[in-house]
Design an enzyme around this catalytic site. Sequence first.
Site, PDB file in Angstrom:
ATOM      1  N   GLU A  65      -6.601   5.301   7.827  1.00  0.00           N
ATOM      2  CA  GLU A  65      -6.334   6.693   7.471  1.00  0.00           C
ATOM      3  C   GLU A  65      -7.531   7.314   6.743  1.00  0.00           C
ATOM      4  O   GLU A  65      -7.817   8.503   6.914  1.00  0.00           O
ATOM      5  CB  GLU A  65      -5.066   6.757   6.616  1.00  0.00           C
ATOM      6  CG  GLU A  65      -3.823   6.435   7.434  1.00  0.00           C
ATOM      7  CD  GLU A  65      -2.638   5.979   6.607  1.00  0.00           C
ATOM      8  OE1 GLU A  65      -1.605   5.648   7.224  1.00  0.00           O
ATOM      9  OE2 GLU A  65      -2.741   5.935   5.370  1.00  0.00           O
ATOM     10  N   SER A  74       3.671  -1.978  10.064  1.00  0.00           N
ATOM     11  CA  SER A  74       5.122  -2.058  10.173  1.00  0.00           C
ATOM     12  C   SER A  74       5.663  -3.450   9.844  1.00  0.00           C
ATOM     13  O   SER A  74       6.590  -3.948  10.493  1.00  0.00           O
ATOM     14  CB  SER A  74       5.591  -1.612  11.563  1.00  0.00           C
ATOM     15  OG  SER A  74       5.204  -0.273  11.810  1.00  0.00           O
ATOM     16  N   GLY A 134       2.965   2.664  10.482  1.00  0.00           N
ATOM     17  CA  GLY A 134       3.940   3.723  10.256  1.00  0.00           C
ATOM     18  C   GLY A 134       4.667   4.192  11.500  1.00  0.00           C
ATOM     19  O   GLY A 134       5.342   5.212  11.469  1.00  0.00           O
ATOM     20  N   ASN A 143       0.870  -1.183   0.000  1.00  0.00           N
ATOM     21  CA  ASN A 143       0.000   0.000   0.000  1.00  0.00           C
ATOM     22  C   ASN A 143       0.903   1.229   0.000  1.00  0.00           C
ATOM     23  O   ASN A 143       1.484   1.581   1.022  1.00  0.00           O
ATOM     24  CB  ASN A 143      -0.908  -0.017   1.237  1.00  0.00           C
ATOM     25  CG  ASN A 143      -1.761   1.223   1.343  1.00  0.00           C
ATOM     26  OD1 ASN A 143      -2.028   1.893   0.350  1.00  0.00           O
ATOM     27  ND2 ASN A 143      -2.204   1.539   2.549  1.00  0.00           N
ATOM     28  N   LYS A 198       0.232   4.352  -0.310  1.00  0.00           N
ATOM     29  CA  LYS A 198      -0.329   5.574   0.266  1.00  0.00           C
ATOM     30  C   LYS A 198      -0.071   6.757  -0.680  1.00  0.00           C
ATOM     31  O   LYS A 198      -0.154   6.585  -1.891  1.00  0.00           O
ATOM     32  CB  LYS A 198       0.210   5.802   1.680  1.00  0.00           C
ATOM     33  CG  LYS A 198       0.008   4.561   2.561  1.00  0.00           C
ATOM     34  CD  LYS A 198       0.301   4.786   4.005  1.00  0.00           C
ATOM     35  CE  LYS A 198       0.050   3.498   4.797  1.00  0.00           C
ATOM     36  NZ  LYS A 198       0.218   3.697   6.237  1.00  0.00           N
ATOM     37  N   HIS A 236      -9.368   1.774   4.959  1.00  0.00           N
ATOM     38  CA  HIS A 236      -8.104   1.920   5.683  1.00  0.00           C
ATOM     39  C   HIS A 236      -8.298   2.916   6.820  1.00  0.00           C
ATOM     40  O   HIS A 236      -9.059   3.877   6.703  1.00  0.00           O
ATOM     41  CB  HIS A 236      -7.005   2.390   4.737  1.00  0.00           C
ATOM     42  CG  HIS A 236      -5.633   2.294   5.312  1.00  0.00           C
ATOM     43  ND1 HIS A 236      -5.123   3.235   6.180  1.00  0.00           N
ATOM     44  CD2 HIS A 236      -4.654   1.360   5.159  1.00  0.00           C
ATOM     45  CE1 HIS A 236      -3.895   2.891   6.526  1.00  0.00           C
ATOM     46  NE2 HIS A 236      -3.588   1.754   5.923  1.00  0.00           N
ATOM     47  N   GLU A 272      -5.158  -4.256  10.654  1.00  0.00           N
ATOM     48  CA  GLU A 272      -4.073  -3.322  10.884  1.00  0.00           C
ATOM     49  C   GLU A 272      -4.293  -2.578  12.201  1.00  0.00           C
ATOM     50  O   GLU A 272      -5.102  -1.646  12.260  1.00  0.00           O
ATOM     51  CB  GLU A 272      -3.987  -2.299   9.747  1.00  0.00           C
ATOM     52  CG  GLU A 272      -3.573  -2.883   8.414  1.00  0.00           C
ATOM     53  CD  GLU A 272      -3.112  -1.787   7.464  1.00  0.00           C
ATOM     54  OE1 GLU A 272      -1.986  -1.898   6.964  1.00  0.00           O
ATOM     55  OE2 GLU A 272      -3.855  -0.834   7.242  1.00  0.00           O
TER      56      GLU A 272
END
Length: 249
Positions: free
Chosen positions: A96, A212, A172, A9, A11, A94, A166
């Site tokens: 985010e 991660s 991240g 991914n 991003k 996701h 996730e």
Amino acid sequence: MRRKIIAGNWKMNKTPKEAAEFCKMMKDKVSSTQVDVVFCVPFVDLFPVLEQLKGTDIGVGAENMHFEDSGAYTGEISPLMLKEMGVTYVVLGHSERRQYFNETDEMVNKKVKKALDVGITPIMCCGETLEQREAGITIEWIRIQIKCGLLGLTGDEVEKVVIAYEPIWAIGTGRTATSEQAQEVCRAIRQVVGQVYGDAVAEKVRIQYGGSVSGKNAAELFAMEDIDGGLVGGASLKEEFQQIVHYQK
């Protein structure tokens, strides 16, 4: 036996030129007969990435899409646009997108249904915050996300969905859930799918871990019984991604 799926991914990273150069360099390095490999990239990178990966077994995915075929939705991308380009996967829900763009479980559910309708494989994300984990409600939270995200689907449709767990606190940050923590939640996801759709469906659903993932921890994570690969963030932007794809070596 469920086939592992390892998806990068990207991003909001890499210009179209950078994307083309990266895929040209990486396509032979991440080619695999052992696992399914996917690059999920920004909308503007889709065309150059599709061109570079033409003739390979590497899948190409978008990072989001709208749930309508067309309409007055300025700035949005429809599933039919993605389908015509040759996109075969799409990341939906996701954390985010949920955090910064206020996406709800209801919206994610609409997008999952639409992706399946047009023949694109949805990678449906779920995950908890650090506060939720410390409050001891991780499993309850994830169960709600899964039930809401899959609401109204048939068992045959659910089998086609890839679910990505996730933990938000590990995205991240360099922090990674232990293999045991990741397995516990992925097992809970499979159990809730089984409760709603039956064990036969649950055994076919592929569940990824994301947060991660690196060349160093991939083998340990993917060895867990209910972890069927990874949704890889930062490491998918670097040559390290090949170490994750070839984690068995």
